[in-house]
Design an enzyme around this catalytic site. Structure first.
Site: not given
Lengths: 484, 483, 95
Positions: A76, A151, A175
């Site tokens: 990420k 997210s 997330s």
């Protein structure tokens, strides 16, 4: 190749059925071909990935390879990677090259993993749909008109689309788990403090935790084994021994006590999602588990509490982005105040600015007690609810998200509706507990996630329960059309 | 005329003597090239995290014990949020609700030798900020340069009660804290380098009123003289404002030593809202008994206790005892002289007299004194055994200061040995008596003042080396007509 | 709890965010809605409850006082928008 488990890939690499360079090329080719329709990557690091793959092949040949040697993964874009842009999904860091690696990145590199690139995400991890990214929304591989969740939406979509073997994510209020649910992959958010936060760009420091998105609990265990552990550079890192998650995958389910909180099955939950979750818990009963109803009476307050605590911490954590030492700086500032205000207004998107403002407000003079202190007290009540529940049950289960993936743009104009997506995931972050999401029976061709919550440092139990379920079912094996 | 009372409280920031910063492993040394001692943590780069320096905690605990304060077994780090270019993270890590050091007290000795007790409200750990440099050449003009070397340096902020009632008391208190932090080895106290900075909260109120007046805060006073001058100016300014029918505005002010005035800091005028909250990157600091015991195990005898002991054990007056405990080095020096001579009063006179004056003239610390305690003791021993007179001793001291060796070497080289041999003195005195018959008659007629004339003549003749006591004794005898 | 335009201006200034005049109303509405959600907390009596700042009951670890960070100014300033002679430049600071 891309449908094999990490354990199978690792065995193939050791048997030289194919090399890591071949495997890496295969993934890079898939990314080049398939990702333009998904936008799950912000940066693809083809050359460094191939160099790492070559290195892994040599290590495998020399017999010095680490457990993840040659396995292509993605990070990420919230994890700092030296030499490779770390944007956090924000214009603010569009040109930021971190001078160091996050501990998680360092550990996975030491285990031999090959990094294909950095995945898209909601800006500074603030969002539940991946639509707040400066780099544009990610599309859900199961239906490109829908969101992947957020997210860690880029990581979830990339894993679901088989663009990497696994990906790292972070989870502040859901997330990892919510996008895992919406994209039909397995995601685990470990106990707060289990994985180091060093080099992981902070959103809300007391809630943020790194984890894994993978195609199965077994794959997630392989990666988490290498990520987890004490780090002296993080004061909040837990100095607690890490068990071997892969070794403990085959623990028996028989006798396992599972609690279903009634608050997780109330109004707001899509009935079809509820049915799918109940079907999964019935499967676990068939495997020998004892399923019962429980109550987490304060959990409905987790969303209000979260939207005080997380913005408060974020308003302070994001104050460092001032256009002076790094990051976006406005053109021709008139004076210091202009430099600050325009650099920040131009560098941050609307949702980030909203949260900074909420956080600034709840901490400001005269409001601290009514908002921040009150929220920290209810946070205590929410954590206590879980401890009472864990006196009766071993694992708590429920839906990960109230609905399946929603269409792009559906909630962008209504922040509160967006926030309510995380209604079932937030409480675990407030308490600091480990949580997981695994795919169960889809609804209308869209994935549904079953959430598993364990007591502190019980990741091994969550992974083994998920693994037992996945051995008995096939939901996690399904791949979206066009990405098989 | 209204009688005004001044009320002063001080906030003192003292830099703790650690090698590395409070939350990072960057060095704290002074004077490096800009930003070469600012690591990723000090710069507040994305993703970095603070880890607390054990030594900073240990030094804070020592201070707490030294002022008789409660050491918090549990204290909390908080973020103080505000934007300023020298504050890289947009917040300062400090302690707010639960500081590491609770209430304590120190005693100050005022000019009239009375002792006053001043309350310390609290002392807390925090990180220092960087520095803004103003140079018109930077960036072609219109810019300030930011150097973050100092960012993250450990500070102990010591907050007093509003117990001081005059600029002189404020200075005495500041000196006391300065003495103490150096005494217990937690700070070098170097004011030029900013290791000891004082903010003064000043207000005035009509004498007899219990409510405090509106206060102003004078920031960053870095010398004792400035503390006194700035407060003095500010008190007069406030009285002028009130007597002129105005009201004092609560604000931050800066002292300008060149103009000898304080002025409002415009940049800090807006009401600050620091939005303090517990730093989620740092956990509660919990100290166990072992840590505290260990931190204070080698704490030296404290200045007040030592002053009291000098008073009782060595029979010194309050003033001498107070001067001699000005610093630990000085007190150690004095006691070394006493140990070698057994003469505390004489030692005190020499240390507070000749030695202090010489140190002052040369502007050096006691540790750099060219006359060591052993050398001064050697000199005092020669006074005691009457090898030299007190007057000649000053000459010997000056020679020792100038590097001419120890007392015996100087006495030998300069032939200063006192004449104590009566076989040498008696003929000299007999000759003087014989040469001054008029004065002899006057003396014998009862004019005893003339005695001094004879002493002077003997001293002159002996070049000051005659033992005064012996001279007196022989003169009296000879003038009386005895053999 | 409802916020108006002047509240937004005050908050935005504290947070050092430039808000375009045409966005103020929108922020006021959004933030008011979020605070509305937050006020659900008022229903709970938290009189005797300790606030919880950290999920884990751990205490702060201490680091030995050792210099571990060498000078890396060149690398660290590679991301800086404007530097000169090793200093970060900002529009003139007025005290």
């Amino acid at each position: 190749m891309q449908n094999k488990s990490i354990a199978e890939m690792a065995a193939d690499l050791r048997l030289r059925s194919y090399s890591s360079v071949e495997l890496t090329r295969h993934y890079l080719e898939r990314i080049a071909r398939l990702d333009p329709g998904l936008n799950s990557f912000i940066s693809v690091a083809a050359e460094p990935a191939l160099a790492a793959a070559e290195h892994a092949d040599r290590a495998i040949a020399a017999g010095t390879a680490g457990p993840l040697a040659g396995i292509p993964i993605a990070h990420k874009d919230i994890f700092c990677t030296s030499g490779l842009k770390t944007s956090c999904g924000s214009r603010m860091l569009d040109r930021f090259i971190a001078p160091y690696d996050a501990t998680v990145v360092e550990r996975l590199a030491a285990a031999g993993a090959v990094v294909l690139g950095k995945t898209n995400m909601d800006e500074f991890a603030m969002g539940s749909s991946n639509e707040t990214s400066y780099y544009g929304p990610v599309r859900n591989p199961w239906d490109p008109t829908r969101v992947p969740g957020g997210s860690s939406g880029g990581s979830a979509a990339a894993v679901a689309a088989r663009l990497c073997a696994a990906a790292t994510g972070t989870d502040t209020g859901g997330s990892i788990r919510q996008p895992a649910a919406l994209c039909g992959v397995t995601g685990i958010k470990p106990t707060y403090g289990r994985c180091s936060r060093w080099g992981m760009i902070a959103f809300a420091s007391s809630l943020d935790q790194a984890g894994v998105l993978a195609r199965s609990a077994a794959d997630a265990a392989c990666v988490l084994d290498e990520m987890a552990g004490f780090d002296p550079r993080d004061s909040t890192s837990a100095d607690v021994a890490v068990p071997d998650y892969v070794d403990s995958l085959d623990e028996e389910i028989a006798g396992l006590r599972i609690g279903l909180p009634k608050e997780y099955f109330g109004a707001g939950l899509d009935g079809r999602v509820a049915a799918s979750v109940h079907e999964a818990t019935k499967e676990l009963e068939r495997l020998g588990a004892d399923v019962r109803d429980i109550s987490l009476p304060n959990s409905p307050l987790s969303v209000p509490v979260y939207y005080v605590v997380a913005p408060a911490e974020c308003s302070s954590n994001l104050a460092r982005f001032d256009g002076v030492r790094y990051g976006h700086r406005c053109e021709d500032p008139r004076d210091l105040e202009d430099l600050y205000k325009r650099s920040r207004a131009e560098g941050f998107g609307a949702e980030v600015q909203r949260r900074i403002m909420i956080g600034t407000y709840v901490l400001s003079a005269g409001y601290y007690d009514a908002y921040y202190l009150k929220a920290q007290k209810i946070r205590h009540l929410i954590a206590d609810d879980f401890q009472r529940a864990f006196e009766e049950v071993d694992v708590i289960m429920g839906p990960t998200a109230p609905t399946t993936a929603f269409p792009l743009g559906a909630k962008m104009d209504d922040p509160v509706a967006m926030y309510l997506n995380d209604i079932y995931t937030i409480a675990t972050n407030l308490a600091g507990l480990p949580g997981m999401s695994i795919p169960v029976a889809p609804v209308d061709g869209l994935p549904v996630g079953l959430q598993l919550i364990g007591n502190y440092f019980q990741e091994a139990r969550l992974l083994s329960v998920a693994h037992r379920f996945q051995r008995a079912t096939h939901w996690h094996l399904a791949a979206p059309e066009g990405f098989q | 005329m209204m009688q005004w009372e001044t009320v002063i409280g001080l906030e003192i920031h003292t830099q703790l003597a650690t090698r590395s910063k409070i939350f990072s492993g960057a060095p704290t040394a002074f004077g490096a090239e800009p930003n070469t001692q600012a690591c990723a943590i000090d710069l507040g780069l994305p993703g970095v995290l603070p880890v607390l320096n054990a030594e900073a905690v240990r030094l804070a605990v020592r201070f707490g014990k030294a002022i008789g304060a409660e050491i918090a077994r549990r204290s909390i780090f908080a973020r103080k949020n505000y934007f300023y270019p020298d504050l890289p993270k947009g917040y300062q890590i400090s302690q707010y609700e639960l500081p590491i050091v609770g209430e304590g007290r120190v005693e100050i000795v005022l000019d009239d030798a009375t002792v006053k007790s001043v309350g310390v409200t609290r002392a807390h750990l925090e990180e220092d900020a960087g520095k803004s440099l103003h140079d018109d050449k930077l960036g072609g003009g219109g810019y300030s340069g930011i150097d973050l070397n100092r960012a993250g340096t450990p500070l102990l902020e010591i907050v007093s009660e509003p117990d001081m009632r005059s600029p002189k008391e404020a200075v005495a208190y500041a000196r006391k804290i300065h003495q103490l932090v150096r005494w217990i080895g937690i700070s070098d106290g170097n004011m030029q380098e900013g290791s000891f900075r004082v903010d003064a909260n000043v207000s005035v109120r009509p004498r007899g009123q219990t409510l405090f007046g509106t206060r102003t805060e004078i920031k960053n006073l870095n010398s004792f003289r400035f503390i006194e001058r700035a407060i003095q100016f500010e008190v007069e300014r406030q009285i002028d404002v009130i007597e002129g029918g105005g009201t004092v505005v609560q604000e931050t002010r800066l002292y300008d030593p060149e103009r000898d005035e304080t002025r409002s800091m415009r940049s800090k005028e807006e009401a600050n809202d620091y939005r303090y909250f517990p730093d989620p990157d740092l956990l509660p600091l919990e100290l166990d008994v072992a840590f505290i015991v260990d931190a204070v195990a080698d704490l030296p005898e404290l200045p007040d206790a030592r002053r009291e002991r000098f008073h009782i054990q060595h029979g010194l007056g309050e003033y001498d005892a107070s001067l001699l405990t000005g610093s630990r080095d000085l007190a150690d020096y004095f006691e070394a002289v006493v140990a070698a001579t057994g003469e505390p009063k004489l030692a005190a006179n020499w240390v507070n007299g000749e030695l202090a004056a010489a140190l002052n003239r040369a502007d050096v610390e006691i540790a750099q004194s060219p006359v060591s305690a052993a050398m001064l003791a050697g000199l005092i021993r020669r006074i005691l055994d009457q090898t030299i007179s007190g007057k000649l001793a000053k000459q010997v001291f000056e020679a020792m200061w100038a590097g001419a060796g120890d007392a015996d070497q100087v006495i030998r080289a300069q032939g200063l040995r006192q004449i104590t041999d009566s076989g040498q003195l008696e003929p000299m005195i007999e000759a003087i008596i014989a040469a001054n018959p008029d004065q002899v008659s006057q003396y014998r007629a009862g004019k005893e003042k003339v005695f001094g004339f004879f002493v002077g003549q003997v001293m002159k003749e002996s070049k000051g080396k005659a033992n005064p006591r012996q001279v007196n004794e022989i003169l009296k005898r000879k003038l009386a007509g005895d053999p | 709890m409802s916020l108006d335009a002047s509240d937004i201006e005050k908050i935005a200034h504290l947070a050092r965010l430039a808000v375009a005049p045409e966005s103020i109303e929108r922020y006021a509405a959004d933030l008011s809605n979020i605070l509305e959600l937050v006020t659900r907390m008022d229903a709970v009596d938290t009189h005797a409850v300790e606030p919880m700042a950290h999920p884990l009951h751990m205490s702060q670890r201490l680091r030995p006082d050792r210099v571990t960070e060498p000078d890396r100014r060149t690398l660290l300033q590679a991301n800086a928008p404007l530097t000169e002679r090793g200093l970060y430049l900002v529009p003139k600071v007025i005290d």
